[in-house]
Design an enzyme around this catalytic site. Structure first.
Site, short mmCIF file in Angstrom:
data_model
loop_
_atom_site.label_atom_id
_atom_site.label_comp_id
_atom_site.label_asym_id
_atom_site.label_seq_id
_atom_site.Cartn_x
_atom_site.Cartn_y
_atom_site.Cartn_z
N CYS A 29 -45.69 -50.97 21.31
CA CYS A 29 -46.91 -52.02 21.31
C CYS A 29 -46.39 -53.39 21.87
O CYS A 29 -45.79 -54.03 21.13
CB CYS A 29 -47.47 -51.97 19.90
SG CYS A 29 -48.70 -53.45 19.70
N CYS A 32 -47.54 -56.30 20.02
CA CYS A 32 -46.87 -56.47 18.44
C CYS A 32 -45.51 -57.17 18.72
O CYS A 32 -45.24 -57.92 17.86
CB CYS A 32 -46.70 -55.01 17.94
SG CYS A 32 -48.20 -54.03 17.73
#
Length: 106
Positions: A29, A32
């Site tokens: 991600c 993230c």
């Protein structure tokens, strides 16, 4: 930030006293990974108000689904094992995390 997994999540988050902020992320991600440095600064500044932990959903899929985490990044604030606030995807910004903490932790 404390790293939790499916074996320690219940003890460190759901059974914890006070507030716990959980960063749900995965290795793949990109948003993230971009948010993590800012989140670590927020965690340092607010260490006296809440416990800050992170859970890699790639390694704890069922736990994430059980907590109704359907998109990443997801930042969730718990108190007494109950979800009290949550930010997900585009809303999961450093500014919104700080606002969420200020609004919920008195």
């Amino acid at each position: 930030m404390l790293v939790v997994d499916k074996g320690t999540f219940e003890e460190e988050v759901l059974n914890a006293e006070g507030y716990v902020l959980v960063d749900y992320y995965s290795d793949g991600c990109v948003p993230c990974q971009a948010l993590l440095p800012e989140l670590e600064v927020i965690a340092e500044k607010n260490a006296d108000k809440a416990k800050f932990v992170k859970l890699n959903t790639s390694k704890a899929r069922r736990m994430a689904i059980k907590q109704k985490v359907l998109g990443l990044p997801t930042i969730t604030l718990y108190k007494g094992g109950e979800k009290v606030a949550e930010l997900t995807k585009d809303d999961a910004t450093a500014k919104n995390i700080e606002t969420m903490l200020a609004e919920n932790i008195k």
